[in-house]
Write a protein that holds these residues in place. Structure first.
Motif, PDB file in Angstrom:
ATOM      1  N   GLN A   7      78.979 -48.199 -16.427  1.00 21.40           N
ATOM      2  CA  GLN A   7      78.902 -47.643 -17.816  1.00 21.40           C
ATOM      3  C   GLN A   7      77.662 -47.811 -18.631  1.00 21.40           C
ATOM      4  O   GLN A   7      77.141 -47.401 -19.514  1.00 21.40           O
ATOM      5  CB  GLN A   7      79.589 -49.285 -18.043  1.00 21.40           C
ATOM      6  N   ASP A   9      74.044 -46.556 -20.505  1.00 23.20           N
ATOM      7  CA  ASP A   9      74.367 -45.077 -20.336  1.00 23.20           C
ATOM      8  C   ASP A   9      72.860 -44.674 -20.676  1.00 23.20           C
ATOM      9  O   ASP A   9      72.106 -43.976 -21.465  1.00 23.20           O
ATOM     10  CB  ASP A   9      74.122 -45.572 -22.332  1.00 23.20           C
ATOM     11  N   MET A  10      72.407 -45.950 -19.770  1.00 18.33           N
ATOM     12  CA  MET A  10      70.534 -44.873 -19.093  1.00 18.33           C
ATOM     13  C   MET A  10      70.105 -44.986 -18.713  1.00 18.33           C
ATOM     14  O   MET A  10      70.885 -46.032 -17.269  1.00 18.33           O
ATOM     15  CB  MET A  10      69.523 -46.319 -20.578  1.00 18.33           C
ATOM     16  N   GLN A  11      69.644 -44.101 -18.072  1.00 21.02           N
ATOM     17  CA  GLN A  11      68.707 -44.226 -16.341  1.00 21.02           C
ATOM     18  C   GLN A  11      67.897 -45.296 -16.099  1.00 21.02           C
ATOM     19  O   GLN A  11      68.353 -45.589 -15.056  1.00 21.02           O
ATOM     20  CB  GLN A  11      68.444 -42.667 -16.169  1.00 21.02           C
ATOM     21  N   GLU A  14      70.442 -47.827 -15.633  1.00 21.75           N
ATOM     22  CA  GLU A  14      70.874 -47.267 -13.947  1.00 21.75           C
ATOM     23  C   GLU A  14      69.838 -48.098 -12.676  1.00 21.75           C
ATOM     24  O   GLU A  14      70.431 -48.317 -12.099  1.00 21.75           O
ATOM     25  CB  GLU A  14      71.489 -46.386 -13.722  1.00 21.75           C
TER      26      GLU A  14
END
Length: 87
Positions: A7, A9-11, A14
């Motif tokens: 889910q 949305d930003m590296q 992650e």
């Protein structure tokens, strides 16, 4: 954690999640994380971070990660061609 990773949305998020995946001690979850490391869901340059996170998380993780690297050496070597990530 894997659900949150999907889910994200930003590296940066992650990468944070990939690093904390190793903070577990259950053998079945350790194996799941290691398999995840080579999946399409993890960018190739981040695979080593996931494996390293598992290796650094516990004694069980270290042993499992070393076995995983040995068992998947050909794929890892082909992916990184002996570059600095694999060393």
């Amino acid at each position: 954690m894997l659900k949150l990773h999907k889910q994200a949305d930003m590296q940066e998020e992650e990468k944070r999640l990939e690093r904390v995946l190793g903070a577990i001690s259950q053998p079945e979850l350790i194996q799941k994380d290691l398999t995840f490391a080579l999946s399409e869901e993890v960018r190739p340059q981040d695979t080593v971070s996931v494996i390293g996170g598992v290796a650094g998380g516990s004694k069980q993780g270290r042993k499992a990660a070393w076995k995983f690297v040995r068992d998947n050496w050909e794929e890892l070597y082909n992916r990184y061609q002996g570059g600095f990530l694999i060393s």
